[in-house]
Design an enzyme around this catalytic site. Structure first.
Site, PDB file in Angstrom:
ATOM      1  N   ASP A 153      -3.774  57.346  67.589  1.00 35.83           N
ATOM      2  CA  ASP A 153      -2.787  56.940  68.501  1.00 35.83           C
ATOM      3  C   ASP A 153      -3.036  55.789  69.281  1.00 35.83           C
ATOM      4  O   ASP A 153      -4.035  55.043  69.115  1.00 35.83           O
ATOM      5  CB  ASP A 153      -2.473  58.089  69.714  1.00 35.83           C
ATOM      6  CG  ASP A 153      -0.807  58.390  69.816  1.00 35.83           C
ATOM      7  OD1 ASP A 153       0.001  57.170  69.784  1.00 35.83           O
ATOM      8  OD2 ASP A 153      -0.435  59.549  69.993  1.00 35.83           O
ATOM      9  N   GLU A 194       0.723  53.536  65.951  1.00 31.90           N
ATOM     10  CA  GLU A 194       0.977  52.704  67.135  1.00 31.90           C
ATOM     11  C   GLU A 194       2.572  52.353  67.284  1.00 31.90           C
ATOM     12  O   GLU A 194       3.081  51.561  67.871  1.00 31.90           O
ATOM     13  CB  GLU A 194       0.613  51.287  66.513  1.00 31.90           C
ATOM     14  CG  GLU A 194       1.246  50.503  65.341  1.00 31.90           C
ATOM     15  CD  GLU A 194       1.758  51.404  64.165  1.00 31.90           C
ATOM     16  OE1 GLU A 194       3.016  51.494  64.251  1.00 31.90           O
ATOM     17  OE2 GLU A 194       0.862  51.884  63.513  1.00 31.90           O
ATOM     18  N   TRP A 195       3.364  53.442  66.736  1.00 34.11           N
ATOM     19  CA  TRP A 195       4.787  53.716  67.180  1.00 34.11           C
ATOM     20  C   TRP A 195       5.675  52.281  66.235  1.00 34.11           C
ATOM     21  O   TRP A 195       6.803  52.075  67.137  1.00 34.11           O
ATOM     22  CB  TRP A 195       5.086  53.636  68.581  1.00 34.11           C
ATOM     23  CG  TRP A 195       3.840  54.565  69.354  1.00 34.11           C
ATOM     24  CD1 TRP A 195       3.347  55.646  68.946  1.00 34.11           C
ATOM     25  CD2 TRP A 195       3.320  53.990  70.665  1.00 34.11           C
ATOM     26  NE1 TRP A 195       2.536  55.960  69.980  1.00 34.11           N
ATOM     27  CE2 TRP A 195       2.531  54.968  71.102  1.00 34.11           C
ATOM     28  CE3 TRP A 195       3.679  52.932  71.491  1.00 34.11           C
ATOM     29  CZ2 TRP A 195       1.537  54.877  72.185  1.00 34.11           C
ATOM     30  CZ3 TRP A 195       2.673  52.809  72.450  1.00 34.11           C
ATOM     31  CH2 TRP A 195       1.746  53.652  72.642  1.00 34.11           C
ATOM     32  N   GLY A 196       5.238  51.600  65.726  1.00 32.61           N
ATOM     33  CA  GLY A 196       5.864  50.489  65.157  1.00 32.61           C
ATOM     34  C   GLY A 196       5.707  49.206  65.875  1.00 32.61           C
ATOM     35  O   GLY A 196       6.404  48.150  65.586  1.00 32.61           O
ATOM     36  N   ASP A 217       8.588  57.609  68.661  1.00 34.39           N
ATOM     37  CA  ASP A 217       8.774  59.113  68.349  1.00 34.39           C
ATOM     38  C   ASP A 217       9.982  59.441  67.871  1.00 34.39           C
ATOM     39  O   ASP A 217      10.862  59.127  68.743  1.00 34.39           O
ATOM     40  CB  ASP A 217       8.051  59.784  69.462  1.00 34.39           C
ATOM     41  CG  ASP A 217       6.628  59.670  69.726  1.00 34.39           C
ATOM     42  OD1 ASP A 217       5.910  59.132  69.131  1.00 34.39           O
ATOM     43  OD2 ASP A 217       6.109  60.434  70.677  1.00 34.39           O
TER      44      ASP A 217
END
Length: 538
Positions: A153, A194-196, A217
């Protein structure tokens, strides 16, 4: 006229597409169970064990769901006296090695979670350990505990007091853990989470992970599903064996989506080659939701050895989307889903995926057309889906267009619309909307006029990590010869303003014979994309 091919090359020249790790893992997307959407960071050892057992008891392991993955909350808050990783004993009283042994004893693979920052997501500063500056020893610990998978994460990546940073040093953080895992000698699939941020499919360099999260998310609503769908539009070509776009965990089995929406969510994730991780409490899952997850034909799309994602083909605004992609046996999969929240009849024309005819089978219902057809009629519930496997297809001839550059001096720019130069080379028209308009003059309507297929090449870098009125899209309103404007909902072309989307197709009526037609682009309340050119079918 500047060529489209050269513009596209220039538009992406700053990026080298991400490639999968050459570690022998992730040749097809990973499948399994992850706790987060069901229990957030409060998952107990008993819940992990119960859901691992349920994967086996329900036969999901035999369908390919092989990983049982821990998410946030299992970590301790302080390292031990030698700097080693510790466990939250209240959450995992038996310890990670014992839990790993239990999972492996069921014939499953065991996944762990950590973070490339000072601390991990899911808690306050210092609540959960991260792996920053401890990559080598943590990787050894994870390997010794039997980890087969690591979700990595991105919280507290730059500062121990700043939870989220949207420009972290990925080259250091993600590469350090990647290399540390490789050095252990144990095969561990590496999932970069890395959520984009920083457009991971286009990261400079290669081989960062076996998958990369390409969005923020997901949450349990259709708006979140559609936000992610729009965000994956420009990057489907970057996924392949060893490395895939990760659209986040599944919400199938939870309460926020209707069953039709859950079916669409699952089928799209599968066909776009996202990892498929169930994230509901399997001890309480309904038979209907379980049936969605057990569809062998949908799973086969995800696990197809070619590893190519479906791509965006056509959007009928406020009606339905059409996506398609190739499969290893030479057939094509088409995914058509209802954009409305009410039931509607649709007629899917095979020409939208480049075919004149094909023999088709319905992947959801397991039924066949029984012969060669040219279109498929279906009734789709609100946000429902049609998935067809199309075999023995006959290719159609692509349409031919006459193109008109948006920045041509013969066109009319009003109300703030203006030109800008992309990559010091080509010119587009931006600031269309909020009073700004672009009118393309001298358009040829042919000898008969009427309805024409119109192609738009545009740039839209207005991406978002959160839900908005038009998440990861912009609306343009297009009128022909002063007629009623047609709403056109255009997804992002990339996460920066130098990447072109080519060939967004819309059928527009109102053309007159001859060359005196006009096409006007506007938006009364927001900005439209920037436009490079518009093509009208000959």
């Amino acid at each position: 006229m500047f060529s489209l091919r050269k513009l596209f090359t220039l538009a992406v020249v700053l990026y080298t597409p991400a490639l999968g790790l050459n570690n022998g893992l992730g040749k097809t997307p990973a499948m399994g169970w992850n706790s987060y959407n069901a229990f957030s960071c409060g998952t107990t050892e008993a819940q992990y064990r119960a859901n691992a057992q349920a994967l086996v008891d329900l036969g999901l392991d035999e369908l390919g769901y092989q990983y049982l993955n821990l998410d946030c909350g299992w970590q301790g808050s302080n390292r031990n006296s030698t700097g080693g990783f510790t466990t939250n004993s209240a959450t995992i009283p038996s310890g990670i090695p014992a839990l790993s042994d239990f999972v492996h004893g069921l014939g499953l693979k065991f996944g762990l979670y950590s973070d490339g920052g000072y601390f991990a997501c899911g808690g306050n500063t210092g609540q959960f350990l991260g792996s920053l500056e401890h990559e080598t020893e943590d990787a050894v610990s994870f390997a010794n505990w039997g980890a087969d998978y690591l979700k990595y994460d991105n919280c507290f990546a730059v500062s121990p007091t700043d939870t989220v940073d949207y420009n972290p040093p990925f080259d250091d953080h993600m590469a350090a853990m990647r290399d540390a895992l490789a050095a252990t000698g144990k095969p561990i699939l590496f999932s970069v989470c890395e959520w984009g941020v920083q457009d991971p499919a286009r990261w400079p360099g290669t081989n960062f992970g076996n998958s990369w999260r390409m969005s923020n998310d997901i949450a349990d609503s259709w708006d979140h599903v559609f936000r992610i769908i729009n965000q994956v539009v420009p990057i489907t070509q970057f996924a392949g064996p060893g490395g895939f776009n990760d659209l986040d965990l599944l919400e199938v089995g939870n309460n926020g989506l209707t069953l039709a929406e859950q079916q669409t969510h699952f089928a799209f994730w599968a066909a776009v080659k996202s990892p498929l991780f169930i994230s509901t409490d399997l001890t309480k899952i309904s038979p209907e939701a379980l049936s969605i997850l057990q569809n062998r034909d949908v799973i086969a799309l995800n696990q197809d050895g070619l590893g190519q994602s479906i791509r965006f083909r056509r959007r009928y605004t406020n009606a339905y989307d059409v996506w398609s992609g190739p499969l290893s046996d030479g057939s094509t999969v088409a995914v058509v889903f209802n954009l409305q929240d009410t039931t509607r009849d649709i007629t899917f024309s095979y020409s939208d995926v480049g075919l004149t005819s094909a023999v088709v089978s319905n992947v959801i219902t397991h039924s066949s057309s029984g012969g060669r057809t040219t279109s498929y009629q279906a009734t789709l519930e609100g946000h429902g889906v049609l998935v067809l496997r199309m075999s023995d297809g006959t290719p159609s001839s692509p349409p031919e267009f006459t193109f008109y550059e948006a920045a041509d001096p013969a066109n009319t720019l009003n109300g703030g619309a203006s030109t800008r130069v992309v990559n010091s080379t080509v010119t587009v028209v931006g600031f269309i909307g909020n009073g700004g308009t672009l009118t393309i003059n001298g358009v040829d309507g042919g000898t008969e006029g009427g309805t024409k297929l119109v192609s738009f090449d545009y740039i839209n870098g207005d991406f978002t990590y959160f839900n908005t009125d038009c998440s990861n899209c912009r609306n343009a309103f297009v009128s022909v010869n002063g007629g009623s404007a047609v709403q056109v909902q255009m997804p992002i072309s990339g996460q920066s303003w130098d990447i072109l989307f080519s060939g967004y197709l819309v059928s527009l009526s109102g053309f007159k014979p001859g060359t005196s037609n006009t096409i006007r682009i506007s938006n009364p309340s927001a900005f439209a994309p920037d436009f490079f050119r518009v093509g009208v079918e000959n």
